[in-house]
Design an enzyme around this catalytic site. Structure first.
Site, PDB file in Angstrom:
ATOM      1  N   ASP A 249       0.820  -1.197   0.000  1.00 51.69           N
ATOM      2  CA  ASP A 249       0.000   0.000   0.000  1.00 51.69           C
ATOM      3  C   ASP A 249       0.862   1.258   0.000  1.00 51.69           C
ATOM      4  O   ASP A 249       2.043   1.231   0.361  1.00 51.69           O
ATOM      5  CB  ASP A 249      -0.907   0.030   1.240  1.00 51.69           C
ATOM      6  CG  ASP A 249      -2.103  -0.899   1.100  1.00 51.69           C
ATOM      7  OD1 ASP A 249      -2.328  -1.395  -0.011  1.00 51.69           O
ATOM      8  OD2 ASP A 249      -2.801  -1.123   2.102  1.00 51.69           O
ATOM      9  N   LYS A 271      -3.413   3.353  -2.881  1.00 49.08           N
ATOM     10  CA  LYS A 271      -4.725   3.973  -3.038  1.00 49.08           C
ATOM     11  C   LYS A 271      -4.738   5.235  -2.204  1.00 49.08           C
ATOM     12  O   LYS A 271      -4.204   5.264  -1.102  1.00 49.08           O
ATOM     13  CB  LYS A 271      -5.845   3.035  -2.570  1.00 49.08           C
ATOM     14  CG  LYS A 271      -6.113   1.851  -3.484  1.00 49.08           C
ATOM     15  CD  LYS A 271      -7.245   1.010  -2.940  1.00 49.08           C
ATOM     16  CE  LYS A 271      -7.580  -0.128  -3.894  1.00 49.08           C
ATOM     17  NZ  LYS A 271      -8.168   0.349  -5.152  1.00 49.08           N
ATOM     18  N   MET A 384     -10.191   7.235   7.900  1.00 48.85           N
ATOM     19  CA  MET A 384     -10.491   7.982   6.668  1.00 48.85           C
ATOM     20  C   MET A 384     -11.565   9.031   6.927  1.00 48.85           C
ATOM     21  O   MET A 384     -12.528   9.174   6.171  1.00 48.85           O
ATOM     22  CB  MET A 384     -10.926   7.008   5.562  1.00 48.85           C
ATOM     23  CG  MET A 384      -9.846   6.016   5.162  1.00 48.85           C
ATOM     24  SD  MET A 384     -10.430   4.673   4.120  1.00 48.85           S
ATOM     25  CE  MET A 384     -11.223   3.603   5.339  1.00 48.85           C
TER      26      MET A 384
END
Length: 474
Positions: A249, A271, A384
């Site tokens: 990641d 991402k 997030m």
């Protein structure tokens, strides 16, 4: 890295040293372990140097170094313990094309001599670029205690067996063979029958590996934790050391990627919320393709792979391809964040549960049971949540949450660059926007840093009070 570490071939090559005192003796004790041709220039050499010359271990010239004396020398050591003389002899060696080391003069040296752990032919060099020689010696002492004296014997016998081991296919089959030898088979043979028992043990091991089918491809879903390499599990480290391919990641710390084998293929599958991303389908294809090729694949995810990591989608792709998989959990960001603010996720009399939430999902900002979250004493870790902060703030206050509910935002949890912003629900925005946090952040609803609580009378939470963004090392 100002000094690039290499191992220089010196067998039969010329090394010249100028000096005859303690500094010279210190270097010569190390140089005499090599198979180089050593020449010493010293008008007044120490008795040990005279004895080494008499024994034929080095050539001694009883005068000061002169131009031409370092021709064809690979290395030169200026060890006269006199700055002017060292500068003079170093200039001669430079002119003759030798690499020059001036003892205790890092700035004017072309190379430095590391601390060395000697298990010939295994050699470990430890350098600190001259910053901390005592630290280098401490590391050397620690390694000396850890490494078996038999390691050199195992390496020497293994080297002689390499041609026979070439019967195994290149790549993973050979690595597995040598891993088994150095990982236990060789040491067990020495313990059971001494050096003579090692080669028969190698031959038996080779027969076993030649008769065994190659290990099939396998996928390890590994949690990299919040970023601190010391928070990796031992199982995660082992998977990284054995991986042929690592699909990682964007948030995985570079220090953790450094733990991979140098030969491993590193594939960035990053991402970024509301930003450039590798499509999930493409990530699935990369994992499956390398697994089908027989690789040991590590899918390395920041934090814990089971928490908001799309793990199920990747497992389903791996299962559909007929590949085996293993899940190696990691420390999730919530655990690192709450540890950094000196709190716990649950507390008797306050909350008997904790919620892990996402700020946005595939449809946009994520909806949750806001009425339950708005109750006094509730604790939630919101991943997030930076961009969704105003939405979260509005939903909670619409459902009756106390405006003074503490909220702590932790950016880069578990890393040296961690930043903490402590505020209250009614100040979440604009406080978060004003802080301009650039890294990944987690919102801890219902918790404030212990230091902030201690500064308040009887634990009351102020309404209009933001603790400034502060740098802190966990």
């Amino acid at each position: 890295m100002k000094h690039f570490p290499i191992f220089l071939a010196v067998e039969g090559r010329r090394i010249v040293l100028s000096g005859g005192g303690e500094a010279a003796l210190s270097k010569l004790r190390l140089l005499l372990k090599t198979e180089a041709r050593i020449t010493v220039f010293a008008p007044e050499p120490a008795p040990e140097i005279v004895d080494w010359a008499a024994a034929g271990r080095l050539a001694l010239v009883g005068r000061a170094l002169e131009p031409g004396d370092t021709l064809c020398a690979k290395l030169f050591y200026a060890a006269d313990e006199d700055a002017d003389e060292d500068a003079r002899t170093a200039a001669i060696a430079h002119a003759d094309g030798a690499l020059v080391n001036i003892v205790d003069n890092l700035e004017d040296s072309a190379f430095i001599t590391p601390a060395i752990v000697d298990r010939d032919p295994v050699t470990i060099a430890i350098g600190t670029e001259g910053a901390a020689p005592v630290l280098a010696r401490s590391i050397k002492r620690d390694l000396e205690e850890r490494l078996s004296p038999a390691l050199g014997t195992l390496a020497r016998i293994g080297k002689s067996f390499r041609r026979a081991a070439d019967a195994l296919p290149f790549g993973r089959p050979r690595r597995d063979f040598w891993a088994a030898y150095y990982g236990g088979v060789g040491a067990a043979a020495i313990e059971a029958g001494g050096e003579a028992a090692v080669r028969p043990a190698l031959e038996d091991l080779l027969s076993t590996h030649l008769g065994t089918a190659a290990r099939p491809g396998h996928v390890h879903f590994v949690g990299a934790g919040p970023g601190d390499p010391e928070l990796l599990t031992l199982k995660a480290r082992k998977a990284l050391h054995e991986a042929d391919v690592i699909v990682h990641d964007r948030l995985v710390a570079p220090e953790i990627l450094e733990l991979a084998r140098r030969e491993a293929v590193l594939l960035d599958a990053g991402k970024e919320g509301f930003g450039p991303s590798t499509p999930q389908e493409r990530i699935n294809e990369m994992i499956v393709a390398h697994g089908r090729d027989g690789a040991q694949v590590v899918r390395l995810k920041s934090g814990d792979p089971t928490v908001f990591g799309r793990l199920d989608e990747e497992i389903e792709a791996v299962e559909a391809a007929g590949l085996g998989f293993t899940i190696v959990p990691g420390i999730t960001a919530a655990s690192a964040a709450v540890a950094g603010i000196g709190q716990s996720l649950t507390r008797r009399g306050r909350n008997g549960s904790v919620r892990f939430l996402t700020g946005h999902d595939m449809k946009g900002f994520a909806d949750h049971d806001w009425a339950a979250l708005a109750r006094p004493g509730e604790v939630a870790a919101i991943y997030m949540g930076k961009r969704a902060a105003r939405f979260i703030q509005g939903r909670l206050m619409m459902h009756g949450a106390d405006p003074a509910t503490p909220v702590t935002i932790v950016e880069n949890a578990g890393r040296p660059c961690v930043r903490t912003l402590a505020t209250t629900l009614d100040r979440l925005e604009p406080a978060l926007g004003e802080a301009n946090l650039a890294g990944p952040a987690i919102l801890m609803l219902g918790l404030s840093p212990r230091e902030a609580q201690a500064a308040l009378p009887r634990g009351d939470i102020p309404v209009e009070r933001d603790i400034p963004v502060q740098e802190a090392a966990l």
